[in-house]
Design a protein around this motif. Structure first.
Motif, PDB file in Angstrom:
ATOM      1  N   LEU A  43      94.782 -24.657  78.507  1.00 31.70           N
ATOM      2  CA  LEU A  43      94.990 -24.609  79.953  1.00 31.70           C
ATOM      3  C   LEU A  43      93.760 -25.136  80.682  1.00 31.70           C
ATOM      4  CD1 LEU A  43      96.730 -23.968  82.350  1.00 31.70           C
ATOM      5  CD2 LEU A  43      95.967 -21.577  82.231  1.00 31.70           C
ATOM      6  N   LEU A  44      92.577 -24.801  80.199  1.00 27.75           N
ATOM      7  CA  LEU A  44      91.357 -25.346  80.794  1.00 27.75           C
ATOM      8  C   LEU A  44      91.349 -26.867  80.681  1.00 27.75           C
ATOM      9  CD1 LEU A  44      88.508 -25.129  82.002  1.00 27.75           C
ATOM     10  CD2 LEU A  44      87.647 -24.748  79.675  1.00 27.75           C
ATOM     11  N   ARG A  45      91.712 -27.389  79.516  1.00 25.92           N
ATOM     12  CA  ARG A  45      91.740 -28.840  79.326  1.00 25.92           C
ATOM     13  C   ARG A  45      92.749 -29.501  80.259  1.00 25.92           C
ATOM     14  NH1 ARG A  45      91.480 -28.518  72.697  1.00 25.92           N
ATOM     15  NH2 ARG A  45      89.225 -28.872  72.490  1.00 25.92           N
ATOM     16  N   ALA A  46      93.904 -28.874  80.423  1.00 26.49           N
ATOM     17  CA  ALA A  46      94.915 -29.439  81.315  1.00 26.49           C
ATOM     18  C   ALA A  46      94.400 -29.490  82.748  1.00 26.49           C
ATOM     19  CB  ALA A  46      96.200 -28.616  81.233  1.00 26.49           C
ATOM     20  N   ALA A  47      93.745 -28.418  83.186  1.00 29.14           N
ATOM     21  CA  ALA A  47      93.221 -28.376  84.551  1.00 29.14           C
ATOM     22  C   ALA A  47      92.147 -29.438  84.757  1.00 29.14           C
ATOM     23  CB  ALA A  47      92.668 -26.983  84.851  1.00 29.14           C
ATOM     24  N   ARG A  48      91.263 -29.597  83.788  1.00 28.86           N
ATOM     25  CA  ARG A  48      90.234 -30.644  83.898  1.00 28.86           C
ATOM     26  C   ARG A  48      90.866 -32.027  83.976  1.00 28.86           C
ATOM     27  NH1 ARG A  48      86.020 -29.619  79.107  1.00 28.86           N
ATOM     28  NH2 ARG A  48      87.875 -30.418  78.106  1.00 28.86           N
ATOM     29  N   SER A  49      91.907 -32.243  83.180  1.00 24.29           N
ATOM     30  CA  SER A  49      92.570 -33.549  83.184  1.00 24.29           C
ATOM     31  C   SER A  49      93.190 -33.853  84.540  1.00 24.29           C
ATOM     32  CB  SER A  49      93.644 -33.603  82.091  1.00 24.29           C
ATOM     33  OG  SER A  49      93.071 -33.563  80.804  1.00 24.29           O
ATOM     34  N   VAL A  50      93.806 -32.843  85.147  1.00 25.89           N
ATOM     35  CA  VAL A  50      94.398 -33.050  86.469  1.00 25.89           C
ATOM     36  C   VAL A  50      93.310 -33.440  87.461  1.00 25.89           C
ATOM     37  CG1 VAL A  50      95.577 -31.936  88.401  1.00 25.89           C
ATOM     38  CG2 VAL A  50      96.370 -31.534  86.065  1.00 25.89           C
ATOM     39  N   LEU A  51      92.187 -32.728  87.439  1.00 27.28           N
ATOM     40  CA  LEU A  51      91.107 -33.068  88.361  1.00 27.28           C
ATOM     41  C   LEU A  51      90.559 -34.461  88.066  1.00 27.28           C
ATOM     42  CD1 LEU A  51      89.532 -31.616  90.716  1.00 27.28           C
ATOM     43  CD2 LEU A  51      87.642 -31.562  89.100  1.00 27.28           C
ATOM     44  N   SER A  52      90.449 -34.806  86.793  1.00 28.00           N
ATOM     45  CA  SER A  52      89.970 -36.140  86.424  1.00 28.00           C
ATOM     46  C   SER A  52      90.899 -37.220  86.970  1.00 28.00           C
ATOM     47  CB  SER A  52      89.869 -36.252  84.902  1.00 28.00           C
ATOM     48  OG  SER A  52      89.455 -37.541  84.509  1.00 28.00           O
ATOM     49  N   ASN A  53      92.201 -36.975  86.882  1.00 30.50           N
ATOM     50  CA  ASN A  53      93.173 -37.958  87.363  1.00 30.50           C
ATOM     51  C   ASN A  53      93.101 -38.157  88.875  1.00 30.50           C
ATOM     52  OD1 ASN A  53      94.107 -38.280  84.749  1.00 30.50           O
ATOM     53  ND2 ASN A  53      95.811 -36.844  84.992  1.00 30.50           N
ATOM     54  N   TYR A  54      92.565 -37.165  89.581  1.00 29.30           N
ATOM     55  CA  TYR A  54      92.476 -37.249  91.039  1.00 29.30           C
ATOM     56  C   TYR A  54      91.100 -37.698  91.527  1.00 29.30           C
ATOM     57  CZ  TYR A  54      97.040 -35.252  92.153  1.00 29.30           C
ATOM     58  OH  TYR A  54      98.392 -35.047  92.306  1.00 29.30           O
ATOM     59  N   GLN A  55      90.203 -38.090  90.631  1.00 27.42           N
ATOM     60  CA  GLN A  55      88.861 -38.460  91.065  1.00 27.42           C
ATOM     61  C   GLN A  55      88.863 -39.634  92.041  1.00 27.42           C
ATOM     62  OE1 GLN A  55      85.506 -36.988  90.240  1.00 27.42           O
ATOM     63  NE2 GLN A  55      87.147 -35.457  90.238  1.00 27.42           N
ATOM     64  N   THR A  56      89.690 -40.631  91.793  1.00 23.92           N
ATOM     65  CA  THR A  56      89.729 -41.780  92.700  1.00 23.92           C
ATOM     66  C   THR A  56      90.159 -41.352  94.094  1.00 23.92           C
ATOM     67  OG1 THR A  56      90.206 -43.312  90.888  1.00 23.92           O
ATOM     68  CG2 THR A  56      90.749 -44.043  93.120  1.00 23.92           C
ATOM     69  N   LEU A  57      91.175 -40.507  94.180  1.00 26.77           N
ATOM     70  CA  LEU A  57      91.636 -40.025  95.478  1.00 26.77           C
ATOM     71  C   LEU A  57      90.588 -39.140  96.135  1.00 26.77           C
ATOM     72  CD1 LEU A  57      93.854 -39.655  97.619  1.00 26.77           C
ATOM     73  CD2 LEU A  57      94.714 -37.729  96.253  1.00 26.77           C
ATOM     74  N   ILE A  58      90.030 -38.199  95.382  1.00 29.23           N
ATOM     75  CA  ILE A  58      89.038 -37.282  95.943  1.00 29.23           C
ATOM     76  C   ILE A  58      87.853 -38.052  96.522  1.00 29.23           C
ATOM     77  CG2 ILE A  58      87.315 -35.525  95.323  1.00 29.23           C
ATOM     78  CD1 ILE A  58      89.394 -34.386  93.355  1.00 29.23           C
ATOM     79  N   ALA A  77      98.745 -28.607  86.721  1.00 30.52           N
ATOM     80  CA  ALA A  77      98.038 -28.185  85.508  1.00 30.52           C
ATOM     81  C   ALA A  77      98.980 -27.449  84.558  1.00 30.52           C
ATOM     82  CB  ALA A  77      96.851 -27.297  85.871  1.00 30.52           C
ATOM     83  N   ILE A  78      99.818 -26.584  85.102  1.00 33.45           N
ATOM     84  CA  ILE A  78     100.775 -25.843  84.273  1.00 33.45           C
ATOM     85  C   ILE A  78     101.782 -26.801  83.649  1.00 33.45           C
ATOM     86  CG2 ILE A  78     102.675 -24.182  84.366  1.00 33.45           C
ATOM     87  CD1 ILE A  78     101.018 -22.677  86.517  1.00 33.45           C
ATOM     88  N   ALA A  79     102.234 -27.783  84.430  1.00 35.46           N
ATOM     89  CA  ALA A  79     103.183 -28.764  83.902  1.00 35.46           C
ATOM     90  C   ALA A  79     102.554 -29.589  82.782  1.00 35.46           C
ATOM     91  CB  ALA A  79     103.671 -29.677  85.021  1.00 35.46           C
ATOM     92  N   LEU A  80     101.297 -29.979  82.953  1.00 27.72           N
ATOM     93  CA  LEU A  80     100.621 -30.762  81.920  1.00 27.72           C
ATOM     94  C   LEU A  80     100.400 -29.926  80.665  1.00 27.72           C
ATOM     95  CD1 LEU A  80      99.313 -33.377  81.043  1.00 27.72           C
ATOM     96  CD2 LEU A  80      97.184 -32.632  82.139  1.00 27.72           C
ATOM     97  N   TYR A  81     100.057 -28.664  80.840  1.00 30.07           N
ATOM     98  CA  TYR A  81      99.925 -27.759  79.693  1.00 30.07           C
ATOM     99  C   TYR A  81     101.243 -27.718  78.913  1.00 30.07           C
ATOM    100  CZ  TYR A  81      99.685 -23.325  77.130  1.00 30.07           C
ATOM    101  OH  TYR A  81      99.740 -22.363  76.148  1.00 30.07           O
ATOM    102  N   GLY A  82     102.352 -27.567  79.624  1.00 34.88           N
ATOM    103  CA  GLY A  82     103.646 -27.515  78.962  1.00 34.88           C
ATOM    104  C   GLY A  82     103.972 -28.805  78.236  1.00 34.88           C
ATOM    105  N   LYS A  83     103.642 -29.936  78.851  1.00 41.87           N
ATOM    106  CA  LYS A  83     103.910 -31.231  78.232  1.00 41.87           C
ATOM    107  C   LYS A  83     103.100 -31.409  76.954  1.00 41.87           C
ATOM    108  CE  LYS A  83     103.757 -36.212  79.210  1.00 41.87           C
ATOM    109  NZ  LYS A  83     103.453 -37.244  80.239  1.00 41.87           N
TER     110      LYS A  83
END
Length: 252
Positions: A43-58, A77-83
């Motif tokens: 779950l931590l990895r999924a959350a980091r990945s989501v934030l990483s994917n939004y770096q350009t926007l942020i 993040a929850i959806a990515l964890y499930g995937k």
């Protein structure tokens, strides 16, 4: 200790789906701890990945409201964890401890994102400094404030790679990083587990190695010594090099 490590390796793929048959109460407890630690790390990895994917926007200075609040972030993040795991994050099949700890992680990440809305949405500034490593540390600190008497999660690394002293490895983590992970006979992605003591209390410990990917090399790659966007000198790492580890503590 090595026997427990081998056990963890054999069950790591099965624990998320709960499909193992166990021979003894001790083995069952060990498998449950491995499963819990794996869920927390994923779950931590999924959350980091989501934030990483939004770096350009942020970091887009031309966009003010990014529409990236805690509710949207946690849902992704929850959806990515499930995937990635093929499992629902919080279900009735999980033990009460797992449901409590995972919910604490979800609440922690939501709070971090909501508390950083001013930074995320600040116009006219490009790089905000709200990178995955910073987010993960803040999320783990909030997690500890909520359930630190039951579990701890942190990200550490080989001492020479640590940029924030709060992330320095403790003695146990350093020994695993220096003596266990480099073993050429050991499968590279294996986690390491041991029942030991933390702060004078019996605890199950788990360390999961993390290796640089191409996206990591923007800050941690070559040329070594060049200052990256965060203001730190690059480490000169290569894809596949050990870059860090997720450390899990489950108090017994």
């Amino acid at each position: 200790m090595e026997a427990l490590t081998i056990f963890a390796r054999n069950c790591i793929l099965a624990v998320l789906s709960g499909c193992m048959l166990l021979a003894s109460p001790v083995a069952a407890e060990e498998a449950a701890d491995v499963a819990t630690g794996t869920r927390l790390a994923e779950l931590l990895r999924a959350a980091r990945s989501v934030l990483s994917n939004y770096q350009t926007l942020i970091n887009d200075p031309a966009v003010a409201d990014k529409h990236l609040d805690g509710e949207r972030f946690t849902a992704e993040a929850i959806a990515l964890y499930g995937k990635r795991t093929g499992s629902q994050l919080i279900s009735n099949d999980l033990a009460e401890r797992d449901r409590k700890l995972l919910q604490a992680q979800v609440d922690a990440m939501r709070e971090v994102i909501d508390e950083h809305q001013d930074d995320i949405n600040r116009p006219g500034i490009a790089f905000k400094g709200f990178v995955p490593a910073v987010f993960a540390r803040l999320m783990n600190e909030k997690f500890a404030a909520k359930v630190g008497n039951e579990a701890l999660v942190r990200v550490t690394a080989p001492e020479v790679l640590v940029r924030n002293r709060k992330s320095l490895p403790d003695a146990w983590e350093a020994k695993v990083i220096e003596e266990v992970f480099p073993d050429p006979q050991r499968p590279k992605d294996d986690s390491y587990t041991e029942v030991t003591e933390v702060n004078g209390r019996p605890a199950f410990r788990m360390l999961l190695p993390e290796y640089y990917t191409d996206s990591c090399l923007i800050c941690h790659g070559a040329p070594k010594g060049e200052i990256d966007v965060t203001g730190y000198p690059k480490e000169g790492g290569k894809a596949g090099d050990l870059g860090g580890a997720i450390s899990i503590v489950l108090f017994q």
